[in-house]
Design an enzyme around this catalytic site. Sequence first.
Site, short mmCIF file in Angstrom:
data_model
loop_
_atom_site.label_atom_id
_atom_site.label_comp_id
_atom_site.label_asym_id
_atom_site.label_seq_id
_atom_site.Cartn_x
_atom_site.Cartn_y
_atom_site.Cartn_z
N HIS A 74 0.84 -1.20 0.00
CA HIS A 74 0.00 0.00 0.00
C HIS A 74 0.87 1.25 0.00
CE1 HIS A 74 -3.66 -2.23 1.95
NE2 HIS A 74 -3.23 -2.80 0.84
N TYR A 205 -8.40 3.96 9.36
CA TYR A 205 -8.44 4.13 10.82
C TYR A 205 -9.51 5.18 11.11
CZ TYR A 205 -3.83 1.83 11.19
OH TYR A 205 -2.78 0.94 11.14
N PRO A 297 -1.84 -2.19 19.46
CA PRO A 297 -1.75 -2.49 18.03
C PRO A 297 -2.04 -1.31 17.09
CG PRO A 297 -3.77 -3.41 18.95
CD PRO A 297 -2.99 -2.86 20.10
N LYS A 301 3.12 -1.87 15.28
CA LYS A 301 4.58 -1.92 15.44
C LYS A 301 5.13 -3.21 16.06
CE LYS A 301 5.70 2.10 13.86
NZ LYS A 301 5.47 1.79 12.47
N TYR A 389 4.89 5.72 10.71
CA TYR A 389 4.04 4.59 10.35
C TYR A 389 4.82 3.58 9.52
CZ TYR A 389 -0.18 2.01 9.20
OH TYR A 389 -1.10 1.02 9.08
C1 PHB Z 1 -4.03 -5.93 10.89
O1 PHB Z 1 -4.19 -6.02 9.66
O2 PHB Z 1 -4.16 -6.90 11.63
C2 PHB Z 1 -3.68 -4.61 11.49
C3 PHB Z 1 -3.52 -3.51 10.67
C4 PHB Z 1 -3.19 -2.29 11.24
C5 PHB Z 1 -3.01 -2.17 12.58
C6 PHB Z 1 -3.15 -3.28 13.42
C7 PHB Z 1 -3.49 -4.50 12.87
O3 PHB Z 1 -2.70 -0.96 13.12
#
Ligand code: PHB
Length: 398
Positions: A74, A205, A297, A301, A389
């Site tokens: 991405h 998000y 999460p 990271k 990120y």
């Molecule tokens: C995931 O795809 O499991 C995932 C993606 C982004 C995050 C945490 C978990 O910040």
Amino acid sequence: MPVKTQVGIIGAGPAGLMLSHLLYLQGIESVILESRSREEIEGTIRAGVLEQGTVDLLNEMGVGERMMREGHFHKGFEFRFNRQGHRIDVHELTGGKYITVYAQHEVIKDLVAARLQAGGTILFNVGDVSLHDVDTSTPKIRYRPDKDGELQEIVCDYIGGCDGFHGPSRPMIPQANRTEYQKVYPHGWLGILVKAPSSVSELVYANHERGFALLSTRSPEVQRFYLQVNPKDDIKEWSDDRIWSELHARLETRDGFQLLEGPIFQKSIVSMRSFVCDPMQYGRLFLAGDSAHIVPPTGAKGLNLAAADVKVLAEGLKSFYATGDSEMLNRYTEICLRRVWLAERFSYRMTNMLHRNPEHTPFEHQIQLAELDYITSSRAASMSIAENYVGLPMGFGS
Ligand code: PHB
Ligand code: APR
């Protein structure tokens, strides 16, 4: 007769497996002891975002072939708030870096296969693992093969404590010698796997008054979604209908976003904490990954920090075995913790910015929205988010 090896590694998670393979590539022998079965470690659903530095490291180690074929690359992600999406163009803001979405258990499968193909030793299903003489030059690990066999002993030069947050390694650092920093959040994440096509081309998000939501992916047919819930909730309280209704509400946009539904085939709730153990080393025991630090999460990271630790550790061990010089090993805590604290800062900030905190006043909620407004409208602020990120450089802090 005790078995001898150069590095005894406890835990076949990303940290232990990567450490073992990096050492193998440098001609250093190791044995991994794992309390779970191969099927369990290869089947446990975890997060799935890899930083550019982790992807580069896996490729350099020769275990990135399937990731490059099946992973999703991405160029950006979206922050959604006030019912509008705001894209962070990570690729452009970081000079061409990518976010790779590839599930952690797939990384585990690739690493286990590579270790076994190279003739490496992974002892699965071991029981009663204990560490001894870690402050001497001959530390030892005792364990029972297949959980209930007779106690066996491995004598090594070093121990890699890669046994996660609840493993036996960290408690071997005497309490008087370690400081533990911790923050427990009043949020939990309900994660689901859904058989459905993707509704978005990049991760979303979302900050919403009903709570945080995240759209991620696993494959063109399988999607991974998360909802902020009370960490004390029982998964039984979350019927599929309730999950869908929350996802639709929290992800709704002014221009009519459509979330594609499908059968939910996995769901679980995890609690969230930040944790750091300082130091990460005691005598000949080196902690790496979740045994030394935990991040919530939100910043994606966890695995990436484990990769950065073991890279430093493998380099330190390489220089010790090549020249007898332990200067880099002596600096292990200092080098790793600088990067760890920067990732802790980022994960804490992302978590606070995106979740609905039951203790927040309306004033604090407005500040949260202003923060999102700022980071999505100022190039300087977007650049800082993108840089963190995608991951600070592996050598950051060395
Ligand atoms: C995931 O795809 O499991 C995932 C993606 C982004 C995050 C945490 C978990 O910040
Ligand atoms: N004996 C042997 N193995 C053990 C013991 C023990 N007493 N205790 C724990 N283990 C094993 C666990 O079964 C697990 O497979 O150690 C491994 C630790 O792996 P992880 O928990 O995956 O930790 P780590 O390798 O540091 O990886 C960090 O994985 O947990 C995620 O979100 C985390 O992404 C982060 C990454």
